[in-house]
Design a protein around this motif. Structure first.
Motif, short mmCIF file in Angstrom:
data_model
loop_
_atom_site.label_atom_id
_atom_site.label_comp_id
_atom_site.label_asym_id
_atom_site.label_seq_id
_atom_site.Cartn_x
_atom_site.Cartn_y
_atom_site.Cartn_z
N ASP A 137 19.49 9.43 -14.82
CA ASP A 137 18.78 9.93 -15.99
C ASP A 137 17.33 10.29 -15.66
O ASP A 137 16.39 9.87 -16.33
N ILE A 138 17.17 11.11 -14.61
CA ILE A 138 15.83 11.51 -14.16
C ILE A 138 15.45 12.85 -14.79
O ILE A 138 16.24 13.80 -14.81
N GLU A 139 14.24 12.93 -15.31
CA GLU A 139 13.76 14.16 -15.94
C GLU A 139 13.19 15.15 -14.93
O GLU A 139 13.38 16.35 -15.04
N ARG A 140 12.52 14.61 -13.87
CA ARG A 140 11.83 15.49 -12.93
C ARG A 140 11.46 14.71 -11.68
O ARG A 140 11.30 13.49 -11.71
N VAL A 141 11.36 15.42 -10.57
CA VAL A 141 10.82 14.85 -9.35
C VAL A 141 9.75 15.78 -8.80
O VAL A 141 9.90 17.01 -8.87
N GLU A 142 8.67 15.21 -8.31
CA GLU A 142 7.58 15.98 -7.72
C GLU A 142 7.32 15.44 -6.31
O GLU A 142 7.16 14.23 -6.13
N ILE A 143 7.28 16.33 -5.33
CA ILE A 143 6.96 15.95 -3.95
C ILE A 143 5.63 16.59 -3.59
O ILE A 143 5.51 17.81 -3.54
N LEU A 144 4.62 15.76 -3.36
CA LEU A 144 3.28 16.22 -3.02
C LEU A 144 3.06 16.02 -1.52
O LEU A 144 3.26 14.92 -1.01
N LYS A 145 2.65 17.06 -0.84
CA LYS A 145 2.51 17.01 0.62
C LYS A 145 1.05 16.87 1.01
O LYS A 145 0.18 17.51 0.44
N GLY A 146 0.82 16.06 2.02
CA GLY A 146 -0.53 15.82 2.48
C GLY A 146 -1.09 14.53 1.91
O GLY A 146 -0.50 13.90 1.02
N PRO A 147 -2.24 14.09 2.41
CA PRO A 147 -2.84 12.82 1.96
C PRO A 147 -3.07 12.80 0.46
O PRO A 147 -3.52 13.78 -0.13
N LYS A 194 32.84 7.31 -9.93
CA LYS A 194 31.47 7.23 -10.40
C LYS A 194 31.42 7.45 -11.90
O LYS A 194 31.99 8.41 -12.42
N ILE A 195 30.75 6.56 -12.59
CA ILE A 195 30.57 6.66 -14.04
C ILE A 195 29.07 6.62 -14.32
O ILE A 195 28.37 5.71 -13.87
N GLU A 196 28.58 7.61 -15.03
CA GLU A 196 27.17 7.67 -15.38
C GLU A 196 27.05 8.09 -16.84
O GLU A 196 27.73 9.02 -17.29
N ALA A 197 26.19 7.42 -17.57
CA ALA A 197 26.02 7.75 -18.98
C ALA A 197 24.61 7.37 -19.43
O ALA A 197 23.99 6.45 -18.87
N ALA A 198 24.13 8.08 -20.43
CA ALA A 198 22.83 7.77 -21.02
C ALA A 198 22.83 8.21 -22.47
O ALA A 198 23.49 9.20 -22.84
N PHE A 199 22.11 7.47 -23.30
CA PHE A 199 21.99 7.84 -24.71
C PHE A 199 20.69 7.27 -25.25
O PHE A 199 20.27 6.16 -24.90
N GLY A 200 20.03 8.06 -26.11
CA GLY A 200 18.80 7.59 -26.72
C GLY A 200 18.44 8.39 -27.94
O GLY A 200 18.99 9.47 -28.20
N ALA A 208 11.55 4.52 -30.67
CA ALA A 208 12.72 5.17 -30.09
C ALA A 208 13.16 4.38 -28.86
O ALA A 208 12.37 3.64 -28.25
N ALA A 209 14.42 4.53 -28.48
CA ALA A 209 14.97 3.79 -27.34
C ALA A 209 15.94 4.68 -26.58
O ALA A 209 16.49 5.65 -27.12
N ARG A 210 16.16 4.34 -25.32
CA ARG A 210 17.12 5.06 -24.49
C ARG A 210 17.68 4.09 -23.45
O ARG A 210 16.94 3.28 -22.87
N VAL A 211 18.99 4.21 -23.21
CA VAL A 211 19.67 3.36 -22.24
C VAL A 211 20.48 4.25 -21.31
O VAL A 211 21.14 5.21 -21.75
N ALA A 212 20.42 3.96 -20.02
CA ALA A 212 21.19 4.71 -19.02
C ALA A 212 21.87 3.71 -18.10
O ALA A 212 21.28 2.69 -17.71
N VAL A 213 23.13 3.98 -17.74
CA VAL A 213 23.89 3.09 -16.87
C VAL A 213 24.62 3.92 -15.81
O VAL A 213 24.96 5.09 -16.02
N ARG A 261 19.00 1.22 -16.81
CA ARG A 261 17.61 1.32 -17.25
C ARG A 261 17.60 1.31 -18.78
O ARG A 261 18.38 2.02 -19.42
N ALA A 262 16.71 0.51 -19.35
CA ALA A 262 16.51 0.49 -20.80
C ALA A 262 15.05 0.79 -21.08
O ALA A 262 14.16 0.16 -20.49
N SER A 263 14.79 1.74 -21.98
CA SER A 263 13.42 2.17 -22.28
C SER A 263 13.16 2.08 -23.77
O SER A 263 14.04 2.41 -24.59
N LEU A 264 11.96 1.67 -24.11
CA LEU A 264 11.56 1.57 -25.51
C LEU A 264 10.20 2.25 -25.68
O LEU A 264 9.27 2.01 -24.90
N LEU A 265 10.10 3.10 -26.69
CA LEU A 265 8.85 3.81 -27.01
C LEU A 265 8.41 3.40 -28.40
O LEU A 265 9.20 3.39 -29.35
#
Length: 708
Positions: A137-147, A194-200, A208-213, A261-265
């Motif tokens: 349940d990833i929204e984005r990945v950023e790879i920064l190069k250099g120090p 493989k089983i993957e699920a998320a809901f929020g 608000a809440a969201r759970v991913a397994v 992962r369990a998230s609460l906002l």
């Protein structure tokens, strides 16, 4: 020679509903690739939301939808699509780490931090084990190069990889479920489920809440034919046979993983927001999926005939060989294989060491015994199908390795007056690991390498950021605590050739190291537009880093279980006064502490001649604190003065551009860089182990990324 096998899987079946959903998702993803890959990608590399093309940093970023389309499942998979980014690691891929522009972690010990910092929701992951995880349940990945040092939490010389999970929404409910079943195309007939699920969604107007397994169950796909060609103490009439224990010879490469992962906002009011997330992951894995393959030496001379003045020449390469090839080595004058056998010249003296062919000089040399058969190892074992999926290995147990990670992340955002944002990020993680790998990847009961860690990390970051008409600024404080206890060593299991009857039979040659780190930093960065087209960027980080270290080398005598460590009686053998016990003396552990004041900085100039073109050039100073070696006994002697090593400093000179076509259908990004290292922390093998040593170094390169 060995080969690390990856997971090559042939999908053969899906449930009808899952198949339909996948087809629909694929169609949507293909449309996104056709249209959405060039949609605006918003990143937070500079602690505020920006279009990736407006950031004067070499960045590769992907949204969660794009990663699903590309088949990215694990944290390290994204390296395949990022220029200048690769994967390194150990334990047959069960430990993986990022290499950015050739900068990587050289030491195998988990107590040592990598020069590339990895984050999940801005929570730093200092332990290498924790950097390998399923992209749940990833929204984005950023790879920064250099120090990276003037903005990101932990200073890093190589770069930073930041994963951002999908957050709960106060506006709408959303989720997904995916079920995948497959089978590997190998003789092991291994299945994968493989089983993957998320809901929020919203719980109230301000909550608000969201759970991913995730559950992933993979059978071993390396088909283990053990006890085929077995070899051990029993071969010489020793009691107990050759097997290292009950269950030996299991298929390798599988594993069972559960993650959640369990998230609460919670919005306390219009100005203050709280976000809390809990992460847990647990994996049971077999012995590292490591297999041997036949190799052959290549010489630049001709067929060996000393009487005729023909010699094999110099050893110039080692290449893979077909298991049926009967040559001891390849004759390749002028770099071309002439099809003849150059024999064996393991002492590289220009004279073939061939005890098979009568009349050849050096006949009967013991060196030949290291290759009793073409392409074979010391004991004559050769993998009959080469690098394919059949193998034979003695130390291969199902579920004898495990990794467990738990984390909690608390984020508070408070909008102050004048548009200033106060952000607090508190992060705690707990790591446990014990993994094994056979040193020879063969049916020969010799020794096993094990790697274990029990560690915790805690970070606290408090930062302010704001802007005016011509400036953007960030300032903050960062605290890091790492308490890492690692166990590494060689296990000589029951019936192994390395058993020592003087030590009661089987034994472990182990290293126990504990490193406690406290790091305090003040950091800040300012961007100033001194015209509509020119921007000056300046940043500084001040660091105070303190470490406490305890290190001991030991024998553990008479362990009875090949799957466990620290059994039997501990006998200290170093590193101070090593092996004194054999002369009636006493060996001692090593303890030390350090306190270092360090700094990192950045100065960069950016030029925007138009809305779709950015030029940038900068000088970046990165720093990585010194640390300590934890070498195994049995290698070359290492004086205690060489156990600590110094911090490394990197001066990076980098220039690049980012261009987007007027139609928005093409992006071209390019970068040129030169790295000047002082006291680079390089790894040097010393027998069965290795140490980090400081040496100056340089590195340069070009990167070009075209998306259309």
């Amino acid at each position: 020679m060995v080969l690390l096998r990856g997971k090559f899987m042939k999908r053969i079946h899906r449930m009808v509903a899952a198949c339909m959903a996948t087809v629909m998702a694929f169609a949507i993803a293909q449309s996104a690739i056709a249209q959405g890959v060039l949609e605006e990608i918003v990143v937070t590399a500079q602690k505020r939301e920006q279009n990736i093309q407006d950031v004067g940093i070499a960045i590769t970023a992907f949204t969660g939808d794009q990663m699903r389309t590309l088949g990215v499942e694990d944290s390290f998979d994204i390296a395949r699509y990022s220029p200048g980014v690769h994967i390194s690691g150990n334990l047959a891929g069960q430990n993986t780490q990022f290499t950015i522009r050739g900068v990587t972690q050289n030491d195998f010990n988990d107590i040592i931090e990598a020069p590339t910092a990895v984050y999940l929701d801005e929570g730093y992951i200092p332990i290498a084990q924790g950097q390998t995880f399923a992209l749940l349940d990833i929204e984005r990945v950023e790879i920064l190069k250099g120090p990276q040092g003037t903005l990101f939490g932990r200073n890093a010389t190589g770069g930073a990889v930041q994963y951002i999970s999908r957050k709960p929404s106060l506006d709408e409910s959303s989720g997904y479920a995916d079920l995948t079943f497959g089978q590997f195309d190998s003789n092991a007939d291994a299945n994968s489920t493989k089983i993957e699920a998320a809901f929020g969604g919203p719980l109230s107007n301000r909550t608000a809440a969201r759970v991913a397994v995730l559950y992933n169950d993979v059978d071993g796909y390396l088909n283990n034919l053990y006890p085929l060609d077995e070899f051990g103490a029993g071969t010489f009439g020793g009691p107990g046979g050759n097997s290292p224990g009950a269950g030996a010879g299991a298929d390798m490469g599988g594993g069972e993983t559960f993650a959640a992962r369990a998230s609460l906002l919670f919005e306390a009011n219009d100005d203050v927001t709280f976000a809390v997330s809990f992460n847990v992951a647990s994996s049971d894995v077999p012995t590292g999926p490591y297999q041997s393959k036949p190799t052959i030496a290549v010489y630049d001379g001709t067929g060996p005939d000393p009487a005729a003045g023909q010699f094999p020449g110099e050893l110039v390469n080692v290449i893979d060989i077909d298991p049926s090839d009967a040559r001891y080595s390849v004759c390749a004058p002028g770099g071309v294989d002439d099809g003849t056998d150059c024999g064996a010249d393991q002492n590289v003296d220009g004279v073939p060491d061939d005890f098979v062919t009568p009349g050849i000089a050096d006949a009967g040399r013991f060196n030949n015994m290291f290759q009793p058969a073409p392409g074979a190892d010391f004991f004559g074992y050769i993998d009959a199908d080469g690098e394919d999926f059949d193998t034979s290995g003695d130390f291969a147990f199902e579920d004898n390795g495990s990794t467990d990670t738990f984390g909690i992340n608390v984020r508070v955002e408070w909008e102050l007056a004048n548009g200033v944002l106060l952000t607090s990020i508190t992060d705690f993680k707990d790591y446990e690991k014990l993994l094994f790998i056979d040193v020879d990847a063969a049916p020969v009961n010799q020794a096993v390498n094990y790697a274990g860690v029990d560690a915790t990390s805690f970070t606290q970051e408090i930062r302010l950021n704001g802007e005016t008409d011509r400036t953007r600024w960030v300032a903050g404080f960062y605290y890091l605590n790492i308490d890492a206890d690692s166990d590494n060593g060689l296990k000589f299991p029951p019936n192994s050739l390395g058993m020592d009857t003087n030590l009661g039979g089987p034994f472990d040659l182990g290293v126990d190291a504990r490193l406690q780190t406290d790091s305090y930093s003040l950091f800040g960065q300012l961007e100033y537009d001194f015209s509509d087209q020119w921007t000056l960027v300046a940043g500084l980080r001040l660091i105070q880093e303190e470490k406490e270290y305890d290190f001991v080398q030991s024998f553990y005598t008479a362990p009875t279980n090949a799957r466990e460590i620290h059994q039997g009686t501990q006998l200290i053998i170093g590193p101070i006064n090593p092996f004194a016990i054999f002369s009636g003396g006493t060996s001692f552990p090593f303890t030390d502490d350090t306190s270092d004041s360090l700094w990192a900085g950045k100065l960069q100039l950016e030029y925007r001649p138009s809305d779709n073109l950015l030029w940038y050039f900068g000088i970046n100073r990165g720093v990585k604190a010194g640390s300590f070696n934890a070498q195994l006994a049995g290698g070359l002697p290492v004086p205690t003065s060489a156990i600590p090593y110094k911090d490394e400093t990197l001066l990076s000179y980098e220039g690049g551009f980012k261009w987007t076509s007027e139609s928005g259908t093409t992006r071209v990004n390019g970068t040129a860089f030169y790295y000047d290292y002082q006291d680079y922390q390089g790894f040097l093998f010393t027998g069965v182990s290795g140490v980090v040593v400081n040496n100056d170094a340089d590195n340069q390169g070009l990167e070009l990324e075209i998306i259309s």
